[in-house]
Design a protein around this motif. Structure first.
Motif, PDB file in Angstrom:
ATOM      1  N   TRP A 219      -9.627  71.465  58.332  1.00  0.00           N
ATOM      2  CA  TRP A 219     -10.292  70.878  59.868  1.00  0.00           C
ATOM      3  C   TRP A 219      -9.661  71.462  60.925  1.00  0.00           C
ATOM      4  CZ3 TRP A 219     -15.086  69.739  59.469  1.00  0.00           C
ATOM      5  CH2 TRP A 219     -15.615  68.932  58.182  1.00  0.00           C
ATOM      6  N   GLY A 220      -8.164  71.860  60.821  1.00  0.00           N
ATOM      7  CA  GLY A 220      -7.612  72.318  61.913  1.00  0.00           C
ATOM      8  C   GLY A 220      -8.010  73.512  62.667  1.00  0.00           C
ATOM      9  N   GLY A 221      -8.059  73.524  63.950  1.00  0.00           N
ATOM     10  CA  GLY A 221      -8.862  74.261  64.804  1.00  0.00           C
ATOM     11  C   GLY A 221     -10.281  74.045  65.358  1.00  0.00           C
ATOM     12  N   VAL A 222     -10.725  73.105  64.642  1.00  0.00           N
ATOM     13  CA  VAL A 222     -11.941  72.414  65.073  1.00  0.00           C
ATOM     14  C   VAL A 222     -11.661  70.888  65.488  1.00  0.00           C
ATOM     15  CG1 VAL A 222     -14.258  71.617  64.272  1.00  0.00           C
ATOM     16  CG2 VAL A 222     -13.297  73.862  63.652  1.00  0.00           C
ATOM     17  N   VAL A 223     -11.146  70.216  64.649  1.00  0.00           N
ATOM     18  CA  VAL A 223     -11.108  68.778  64.927  1.00  0.00           C
ATOM     19  C   VAL A 223      -9.325  68.567  65.634  1.00  0.00           C
ATOM     20  CG1 VAL A 223     -10.590  66.407  63.834  1.00  0.00           C
ATOM     21  CG2 VAL A 223     -12.355  68.012  63.049  1.00  0.00           C
ATOM     22  N   PRO A 224      -9.471  67.888  66.802  1.00  0.00           N
ATOM     23  CA  PRO A 224      -8.227  67.629  67.358  1.00  0.00           C
ATOM     24  C   PRO A 224      -7.477  66.275  66.649  1.00  0.00           C
ATOM     25  CG  PRO A 224      -9.798  66.456  68.773  1.00  0.00           C
ATOM     26  CD  PRO A 224     -10.579  67.301  67.434  1.00  0.00           C
ATOM     27  N   ASP A 225      -6.043  66.620  66.456  1.00  0.00           N
ATOM     28  CA  ASP A 225      -5.110  65.436  66.088  1.00  0.00           C
ATOM     29  C   ASP A 225      -4.685  64.695  67.126  1.00  0.00           C
ATOM     30  OD1 ASP A 225      -2.095  66.261  66.644  1.00  0.00           O
ATOM     31  OD2 ASP A 225      -3.254  68.049  66.366  1.00  0.00           O
ATOM     32  N   ALA A 226      -4.417  63.562  66.628  1.00  0.00           N
ATOM     33  CA  ALA A 226      -4.093  62.571  67.807  1.00  0.00           C
ATOM     34  C   ALA A 226      -2.573  62.863  68.701  1.00  0.00           C
ATOM     35  CB  ALA A 226      -3.914  61.114  67.205  1.00  0.00           C
ATOM     36  N   VAL A 227      -1.762  63.408  67.926  1.00  0.00           N
ATOM     37  CA  VAL A 227      -0.376  63.694  68.313  1.00  0.00           C
ATOM     38  C   VAL A 227      -0.445  64.774  69.387  1.00  0.00           C
ATOM     39  CG1 VAL A 227       1.753  64.480  68.053  1.00  0.00           C
ATOM     40  CG2 VAL A 227       0.804  63.067  66.313  1.00  0.00           C
ATOM     41  N   THR A 228      -1.480  65.954  69.216  1.00  0.00           N
ATOM     42  CA  THR A 228      -1.483  66.786  70.281  1.00  0.00           C
ATOM     43  C   THR A 228      -2.634  66.334  71.478  1.00  0.00           C
ATOM     44  OG1 THR A 228      -1.675  68.723  68.615  1.00  0.00           O
ATOM     45  CG2 THR A 228      -2.725  69.165  70.755  1.00  0.00           C
ATOM     46  N   VAL A 229      -3.261  65.534  71.448  1.00  0.00           N
ATOM     47  CA  VAL A 229      -4.001  64.575  72.220  1.00  0.00           C
ATOM     48  C   VAL A 229      -2.935  63.789  73.190  1.00  0.00           C
ATOM     49  CG1 VAL A 229      -5.563  62.637  72.877  1.00  0.00           C
ATOM     50  CG2 VAL A 229      -6.345  64.473  71.242  1.00  0.00           C
ATOM     51  N   MET A 230      -2.052  63.088  72.463  1.00  0.00           N
ATOM     52  CA  MET A 230      -1.255  62.212  73.028  1.00  0.00           C
ATOM     53  C   MET A 230      -0.239  63.261  73.940  1.00  0.00           C
ATOM     54  SD  MET A 230      -0.035  59.094  73.898  1.00  0.00           S
ATOM     55  CE  MET A 230      -0.455  57.909  72.848  1.00  0.00           C
ATOM     56  N   VAL A 231       0.326  64.359  73.475  1.00  0.00           N
ATOM     57  CA  VAL A 231       1.279  65.158  74.164  1.00  0.00           C
ATOM     58  C   VAL A 231       0.778  65.733  75.466  1.00  0.00           C
ATOM     59  CG1 VAL A 231       2.321  67.392  73.989  1.00  0.00           C
ATOM     60  CG2 VAL A 231       2.434  65.876  72.015  1.00  0.00           C
ATOM     61  N   ARG A 232      -0.520  66.109  75.212  1.00  0.00           N
ATOM     62  CA  ARG A 232      -1.360  66.563  76.323  1.00  0.00           C
ATOM     63  C   ARG A 232      -1.526  65.468  77.455  1.00  0.00           C
ATOM     64  NH1 ARG A 232      -4.120  71.680  75.956  1.00  0.00           N
ATOM     65  NH2 ARG A 232      -5.601  70.900  77.609  1.00  0.00           N
ATOM     66  N   LEU A 233      -1.637  64.347  77.127  1.00  0.00           N
ATOM     67  CA  LEU A 233      -2.012  63.110  78.020  1.00  0.00           C
ATOM     68  C   LEU A 233      -0.867  62.762  78.538  1.00  0.00           C
ATOM     69  CD1 LEU A 233      -3.874  61.021  79.079  1.00  0.00           C
ATOM     70  CD2 LEU A 233      -3.256  59.584  76.925  1.00  0.00           C
ATOM     71  N   LEU A 234       0.436  62.550  77.958  1.00  0.00           N
ATOM     72  CA  LEU A 234       1.847  62.641  78.633  1.00  0.00           C
ATOM     73  C   LEU A 234       2.153  63.443  79.444  1.00  0.00           C
ATOM     74  CD1 LEU A 234       3.590  60.816  75.426  1.00  0.00           C
ATOM     75  CD2 LEU A 234       2.480  59.606  77.215  1.00  0.00           C
ATOM     76  N   ALA A 235       2.006  64.859  79.309  1.00  0.00           N
ATOM     77  CA  ALA A 235       2.288  65.751  79.913  1.00  0.00           C
ATOM     78  C   ALA A 235       1.526  65.664  81.372  1.00  0.00           C
ATOM     79  CB  ALA A 235       2.011  67.249  79.204  1.00  0.00           C
ATOM     80  N   SER A 236       0.399  65.450  81.476  1.00  0.00           N
ATOM     81  CA  SER A 236      -0.331  64.938  82.810  1.00  0.00           C
ATOM     82  C   SER A 236       0.337  64.119  83.764  1.00  0.00           C
ATOM     83  CB  SER A 236      -1.718  64.474  82.416  1.00  0.00           C
ATOM     84  OG  SER A 236      -1.890  63.161  82.147  1.00  0.00           O
ATOM     85  N   LEU A 237       1.205  63.483  83.198  1.00  0.00           N
ATOM     86  CA  LEU A 237       1.975  62.037  84.152  1.00  0.00           C
ATOM     87  C   LEU A 237       2.828  62.818  85.095  1.00  0.00           C
ATOM     88  CD1 LEU A 237       2.580  59.670  81.372  1.00  0.00           C
ATOM     89  CD2 LEU A 237       1.091  59.317  83.302  1.00  0.00           C
ATOM     90  N   HIS A 238       3.408  64.210  84.871  1.00  0.00           N
ATOM     91  CA  HIS A 238       4.270  64.814  85.822  1.00  0.00           C
ATOM     92  C   HIS A 238       3.723  66.123  85.966  1.00  0.00           C
ATOM     93  CE1 HIS A 238       6.647  61.906  83.221  1.00  0.00           C
ATOM     94  NE2 HIS A 238       7.460  61.940  84.827  1.00  0.00           N
ATOM     95  N   ASP A 239       4.029  66.685  87.467  1.00  0.00           N
ATOM     96  CA  ASP A 239       3.655  67.891  87.694  1.00  0.00           C
ATOM     97  C   ASP A 239       4.776  69.076  86.999  1.00  0.00           C
ATOM     98  OD1 ASP A 239       5.767  67.961  89.317  1.00  0.00           O
ATOM     99  OD2 ASP A 239       4.688  67.765  91.148  1.00  0.00           O
ATOM    100  N   ASP A 240       4.633  70.404  87.363  1.00  0.00           N
ATOM    101  CA  ASP A 240       5.515  71.148  86.674  1.00  0.00           C
ATOM    102  C   ASP A 240       7.070  71.135  87.117  1.00  0.00           C
ATOM    103  OD1 ASP A 240       3.436  72.358  85.487  1.00  0.00           O
ATOM    104  OD2 ASP A 240       3.039  73.953  86.738  1.00  0.00           O
ATOM    105  N   ALA A 241       7.290  70.437  88.398  1.00  0.00           N
ATOM    106  CA  ALA A 241       8.810  70.239  88.881  1.00  0.00           C
ATOM    107  C   ALA A 241       9.086  68.781  88.306  1.00  0.00           C
ATOM    108  CB  ALA A 241       8.690  70.177  90.401  1.00  0.00           C
ATOM    109  N   GLY A 242       8.252  68.127  87.530  1.00  0.00           N
ATOM    110  CA  GLY A 242       8.647  66.854  87.037  1.00  0.00           C
ATOM    111  C   GLY A 242       8.673  65.600  87.981  1.00  0.00           C
ATOM    112  N   ASN A 243       7.779  65.899  89.019  1.00  0.00           N
ATOM    113  CA  ASN A 243       7.494  64.780  90.111  1.00  0.00           C
ATOM    114  C   ASN A 243       6.242  64.005  89.286  1.00  0.00           C
ATOM    115  OD1 ASN A 243       8.976  65.219  92.464  1.00  0.00           O
ATOM    116  ND2 ASN A 243       7.895  67.158  92.293  1.00  0.00           N
TER     117      ASN A 243
END
Length: 451
Positions: A219-243
């Motif tokens: 199912w990889g490549g079609v179904v998202p796993d929760a860790v990847t979702v969480m990593v992308r979500l946490l990354a949205s909390l900061h801009d590229d400079a870390g603000n």
């Protein structure tokens, strides 16, 4: 007849051996408020603290609680005619030890190495109790002001019943000046008044993409796993400079104080090659801008990993709030951001945790002038810094609300290498004596300024 500053200085020197002995006795009591199994030790710590102030001639000494909270000590000596009353705050509970293997000596056996006394609570905050004791003991029967001592027993778990305690015992605790000994100084040899503290909210975030784990090859490549979702979500909390990139969180200017890079690396333990995050001055980033950290993450351990898409993961976020923000508003902005940015339609569960208000103190007026003069004298002419703190002491806002006419002075014994809450917490003994002298001189100065 009250003592002169020179007599106070000599008296502090004389009382320091007994004050240190009392501090070490308190430190040996493992009063960990976060551990229900240590409730008896927290009670024992309160009783030992109460006995110390009874021995100093305080006839009105009580161990009190509110709303089922931990025991707090209140001790009072009335003011001489026309003199102000000063409330001296500290707390007798301590943080858990963590892994004892990380300590270089027994956590609850005070041990002197070099210039420091090491033990859990040696600084945070049983040294605050000891500093109050030293100032009182130095003046003896000639206290120039009225004194009310409040030593709390649940600060290290967020002071959950302090607001109720202040409300229930407001008449008992009323004062002209409140001295909170739970902060620190700018550096060894450089005193400070803490004039701003960040607030705090935390939350739990859970994301789900599947109702059960499935084969990652099938199912990889079609179904998202929760860790990847969480990593992308946490990354949205900061801009590229870390603000911090959460819209609606407050930020403001900070004092013009230099914080050199070599000191930052030494005090933070920043690994070789790691860069700082964010923009603006370092003290702005530490004191007057928000910060977000992921402080916990629940997912499959690498030792237990299989070729399976993980269906659900959970994270805990800690958000420090700049002075001028509101904890309730900030929690709502955080929730909105996470709900807006969760990718690929994953299910998100947001659970609010603790709330703590930031504080900005207007450190002007006769009480603050008296404090700065006491600090200059105790540190041999060194001018004190008006310092912000990146951490949070939410109960200061509660004191400001309960006693709006009182001047709140936030001081303490800590320095940049105290390691409060961590392994090898240590009290710098020479700085501790200066703190004790400064508080004894402060009581003298307040009597002259406000009497």
């Amino acid at each position: 007849m009250t003592k002169t500053p020179d007599q106070i200085r000599a008296a502090v020197r004389d009382v320091m051996p007994s004050v240190r002995a009392d501090l070490e006795a308190l430190v040996r009591i493992p009063s960990v408020s976060a551990d229900p199994a240590r409730a008896g030790d927290v009670r024992r710590s309160a009783e030992a603290t109460a006995e110390l102030f009874r021995a100093e001639g305080f006839d009105d000494v009580q161990i009190l609680t509110a709303a089922g909270g931990a025991p707090a000590v209140v001790a009072r000596r009335p003011a001489p005619a026309g003199a102000p009353t000063v409330l001296l705050y500290a707390h007798h509970d301590v943080q858990p030890v963590g892994d004892p293997a990380d300590w270089d000596s027994e956590p609850f056996e005070p041990t002197e190495r070099g210039e420091r006394l090491y033990a859990r609570g040696a600084a945070d905050d049983k040294a605050g109790i000891a500093a109050h004791l030293a100032a009182i003991r130095a003046h003896g029967d000639e206290l120039p002001v009225g004194i009310t001592v409040l030593v709390e027993g649940e600060e290290e778990v967020g002071s959950p019943t302090l607001e109720a305690f202040l409300d229930q015992h407001q008449g008992l605790l009323a004062a002209d000046v409140i001295v909170i000994a739970d902060s620190g100084n700018w550096d060894i040899g450089e005193p400070a008044l803490t004039t701003s503290l960040r607030g705090l909210v935390d939350c739990f975030v859970e994301v789900r993409t599947l109702d059960h784990g499935v084969h990652s090859g099938m199912w990889g490549g079609v179904v998202p796993d929760a860790v990847t979702v969480m990593v992308r979500l946490l990354a949205s909390l900061h801009d590229d400079a870390g603000n911090v990139a959460v819209e609606g969180l407050h930020a403001g200017p900070a004092a013009d104080v230099d914080y050199p890079m070599d000191r930052i690396r030494a005090e933070s333990g920043l690994a070789e090659g790691v860069e700082l995050i964010g923009s603006g001055s370092v003290v702005e980033r530490l004191w007057t801008k928000p910060a977000i950290a992921t402080i916990g993450f629940d997912a499959t351990r690498t030792a237990d990993a299989s070729n399976t898409l993980i269906p659900t993961v959970k994270a805990k976020l800690s958000v420090r709030l700049a002075p001028g923000d509101s904890s309730k508003a900030a929690m709502e902005r955080l929730r909105e951001h996470l709900e807006k940015h969760v990718p690929w339609g994953a299910q998100l569960t947001f659970t609010a945790g603790e709330f703590g208000e930031p504080t900005q103190i207007d450190a002007t007026g006769p009480a603050y002038d008296a404090a700065r003069a006491a600090f200059r004298d105790a540190w041999d002419g060194v001018e004190p810094v008006d310092m912000g703190v990146g951490g949070s002491i939410p109960f200061i806002a509660a004191f400001n609300e309960a006693f709006p006419d009182a001047a709140v002075l936030v001081t303490g014994v800590e320095d940049p290498d105290t390691r409060a809450h961590g392994a090898n917490e240590g009290l710098h003994l020479a700085e501790f004596e200066r703190v004790c002298l400064a508080e004894a001189l402060l009581l003298h100065n307040l009597a002259e300024a406000l009497g």
